[in-house]
Enzyme design. Structure first.
Site, PDB file in Angstrom:
ATOM      1  N   ASP A 219     -12.982   1.344  -1.347  1.00 17.56           N
ATOM      2  CA  ASP A 219     -13.204   1.427   0.093  1.00 17.56           C
ATOM      3  C   ASP A 219     -11.916   1.095   0.848  1.00 17.56           C
ATOM      4  O   ASP A 219     -11.228   0.125   0.519  1.00 17.56           O
ATOM      5  CB  ASP A 219     -14.301   0.416   0.464  1.00 17.56           C
ATOM      6  CG  ASP A 219     -14.749   0.542   1.900  1.00 17.56           C
ATOM      7  OD1 ASP A 219     -15.279   1.603   2.250  1.00 17.56           O
ATOM      8  OD2 ASP A 219     -14.574  -0.426   2.666  1.00 17.56           O
ATOM      9  N   GLU A 268      -7.625  -0.590 -20.181  1.00 18.73           N
ATOM     10  CA  GLU A 268      -8.000  -1.512 -21.258  1.00 18.73           C
ATOM     11  C   GLU A 268      -9.401  -1.216 -21.776  1.00 18.73           C
ATOM     12  O   GLU A 268      -9.772  -1.654 -22.847  1.00 18.73           O
ATOM     13  CB  GLU A 268      -8.002  -2.961 -20.740  1.00 18.73           C
ATOM     14  CG  GLU A 268      -6.641  -3.558 -20.555  1.00 18.73           C
ATOM     15  CD  GLU A 268      -6.779  -4.934 -19.919  1.00 18.73           C
ATOM     16  OE1 GLU A 268      -7.823  -5.594 -20.094  1.00 18.73           O
ATOM     17  OE2 GLU A 268      -5.837  -5.318 -19.212  1.00 18.73           O
TER      18      GLU A 268
HETATM   19  C1  GLC Z   1     -15.284   2.711   4.690  1.00 16.28           C
HETATM   20  C2  GLC Z   1     -16.757   2.969   4.477  1.00 16.28           C
HETATM   21  C3  GLC Z   1     -17.458   2.790   5.791  1.00 16.28           C
HETATM   22  C4  GLC Z   1     -17.257   1.375   6.253  1.00 16.28           C
HETATM   23  C5  GLC Z   1     -15.776   1.047   6.340  1.00 16.28           C
HETATM   24  C6  GLC Z   1     -15.578  -0.421   6.440  1.00 16.28           C
HETATM   25  O1  GLC Z   1     -14.713   3.639   5.490  1.00 16.28           O
HETATM   26  O2  GLC Z   1     -16.921   4.241   3.946  1.00 16.28           O
HETATM   27  O3  GLC Z   1     -18.818   3.071   5.699  1.00 16.28           O
HETATM   28  O4  GLC Z   1     -17.825   1.201   7.513  1.00 16.28           O
HETATM   29  O5  GLC Z   1     -15.111   1.423   5.153  1.00 16.28           O
HETATM   30  O6  GLC Z   1     -15.906  -1.029   5.233  1.00 16.28           O
END
Ligand code: GLC
Length: 553
Positions: A219, A268
């Site tokens: 993310d 790993e």
């Molecule tokens: C990413 C996720 C989104 C979230 C953001 C903050 O873009 O896909 O849904 O709101 O990160 O974590």
């Protein structure tokens, strides 16, 4: 179109499985609810694995299901090694992974390293200990500017609206330092200069790898490292949710060292564990830096997701994508939708839902004919449109409430899936008439899995057929390049060669049927058009907004 039999299982044994894998994103809250509380859960996903297997995907990516106050749909994690009770237990995750593997499906989970929840024990303790706490080095705490430190430390704006800083109160009740949150105030950014942060995430990755996951979706992969000194932006307008501007908090060169170390860790483990970056970058060359040798396996191609429906523009973008990734010896990772963007059936509609659906069908076949991997977002295989009439009071996107409704309409692509039946929740939950955390439109009865199954004109059967054909035809997905064909204005066309034979893909992006010479096209394998195009006297009529796959000689 012939209804497919179940596609052969492939993913668990395929070498370099990820290079051309089709990966299905599950947004767990909205996928399937096993216990009737209105929220999807891990047991619900587990009960629907047969559906995904039969659909013909290679893997699932599951959005966060970790312990979280759900300030941002689970992207605010309070405990990275635990499952939120709403979703189940670590035992449920274990059982889900085991069952998926038994069906030949791999499982990728989300890791959220840019920020945690304000309920994470580190953050709570850093607040409790006040200014000067060594734990504050794991976040970005700063004194404020101006008299009494009343102004935020810099001019950054949260991607969800409002300042990217929130002031704390010291244990004695006096106003204290500020902390950085690029997203909601409930999502404090972690400081990746801290060794403790780096060690903790390596340990988190190991926890889930040891449980058997096949990889991670990272993310905000472009956000971890901030420019030294956290310099002012010099602008005050709110940038888009995940903009592509050059800013001191995104796509800093320092992130790559982190991913090199993660790649070493992934290597790993046996069985090709992978990582895919959610990295919104200014150019495709910058995206390619995330998938250089020794770094991550994949990075989403968001330029493709954002591309208008136009043959010339798509051709240019696809060629540039393939070239940019080829330069670093990586495949391209295509995607049309996810839980943060307007569903593509609506994005392509330009005011006409039927046109949007035609184009969505065509775009899916285009994507699945390109070399590389493809990510599907749950519900696109049903042709679900964006839901635009969700009442304000049930909306949960934090950006909606922080921007007085001006932004943050992401709930519209997160409405629970319709599985069966004629009344809400359409089999999403176990009880007819039971709850769903967002209301489902009445029209969705016709779009349910049950309603579409066996109907050869349905979007679902189109996806099933496409994935089945892709499995049995290595010219789809494999390789790194396409041979462009110039057939007619407004028609994107290319040829793919493989040892098993050649395939031509034609995409009529115009709103009118286009007649082309059929010579060299060969037999029709599959088309997004209904009725299917027919060849007569060497001519083929490509329906408006349609893609066809041809078995070339
Ligand atoms: C990413 C996720 C989104 C979230 C953001 C903050 O873009 O896909 O849904 O709101 O990160 O974590």
């Amino acid at each position: 179109m012939t209804a497919p039999t179940t596609a052969p299982a492939r993913a668990r044994t395929h070498p370099d499985w990820w290079q051309d894998a089709v990966i299905y994103q599950v947004y767990p809250r909205s996928f399937a609810d096993s216990d009737g509380d209105g929220c999807g859960d891990l047991a619900g996903i587990r009960s629907r694995l047969g559906y995904l297997r039969e659909l013909g995907v290679d893997a699932l990516w599951i959005s966060p299901f970790y312990t979280s106050p759900q300030a941002d749909g689970g992207y605010d994690v309070a405990d990275y090694r635990a499952v939120d009770p709403v979703y189940g237990t670590v035992g449920d995750a274990d059982a889900l992974i085991t069952d998926a593997h038994a069906l030949g499906l791999r499982v990728i989970v989300d890791v959220v390293p840019n920020h945690c929840s304000d309920q994470h024990p580190w953050f709570l303790q850093a607040l409790r200990e006040g200014s000067g706490s060594p734990l504050r080095a794991r976040f970005h705490f700063r004194p404020g500017r101006g008299p009494g430190g009343e102004e935020p430390p810099n001019d950054w704006i949260s991607l969800f609206g409002g300042p990217a800083w929130t002031r704390t109160t010291d244990p004695d009740g006096t106003p204290g330092e500020w902390y950085l949150h690029l997203f909601a105030p409930q999502q404090p950014d972690l400081n990746w200069d801290s060794t403790a942060v780096r060690d903790e995430f390596r340990s988190i990755l190991r926890f889930w790898l040891d449980l058997g996951v096949d990889g991670f979706r990272i993310d905000v992969a472009h956000g971890l490292v901030k420019a030294p000194g956290l310099p002012d932006l010099g602008r005050h307008e709110q940038l888009g949710l995940l903009g592509e501007q050059l800013v001191p908090y995104f796509d800093q060169d320092g992130v790559h060292e982190i991913y090199r170390s993660w790649r070493t860790l992934l290597e790993e483990y046996p069985g090709q564990r992978i990582a895919v970056a959610e990295a919104w970058t200014k150019t495709l060359d910058r995206t390619a830096r995330y998938v250089r040798p020794g770094e991550l396996h994949q990075a989403f191609n968001f330029k493709f997701l954002n591309a208008p429906w136009d043959a010339d523009g798509l051709r240019e973008l696809i060629a540039l994508s393939l070239a940019s990734m080829h330069a670093v010896d990586a495949p391209t990772t295509w995607t049309l939708s996810n839980h943060d963007v307007i569903r593509h059936a609506s994005r392509y509609a330009e005011g006409d839902p039927a046109r949007g659906l035609r184009r969505a069908r065509a775009a899916a076949l285009l994507m699945l004919a390109l070399p590389g991997s493809a990510y599907l977002y749950q519900g696109e295989e049903l042709g679900l449109p964006e839901v635009t009439d969700i009442p304000d009071e049930v909306r949960q996107d934090p950006a909606f409430h922080r921007s007085d409704g001006g932004h943050g309409l992401r709930d519209g692509c997160r409405v629970p899936l319709p599985w069966s039946g004629t009344g809400a929740p359409y089999g999403f939950g176990p009880v007819p008439g039971g709850p769903a955390w967002l209301p489902q439109p009445a029209e969705w009865a016709e779009l349910s899995v049950e309603a579409q199954t066996g109907d050869p004109r349905s979007v679902l059967e189109l996806y099933r057929s496409a994935l089945h054909v892709r499995r049995s035809n290595p010219a789809l997905g494999a390789g790194r390049s396409v041979e462009w064909l110039d057939l007619a204005p407004g028609v994107l066309a290319f040829r793919r060669d493989s040892e098993a034979g050649a395939l031509v893909c034609t995409v009529n992006t115009t709103g009118e049927p286009v007649r082309i010479a059929g010579g060299g096209l060969g037999a029709l394998l599959l088309s997004s058009a209904e009725p299917q195009p027919a060849q007569s006297s060497g001519q083929v009529l490509l329906a408006a907004d349609s893609t066809s796959w041809w078995q070339a000689g």
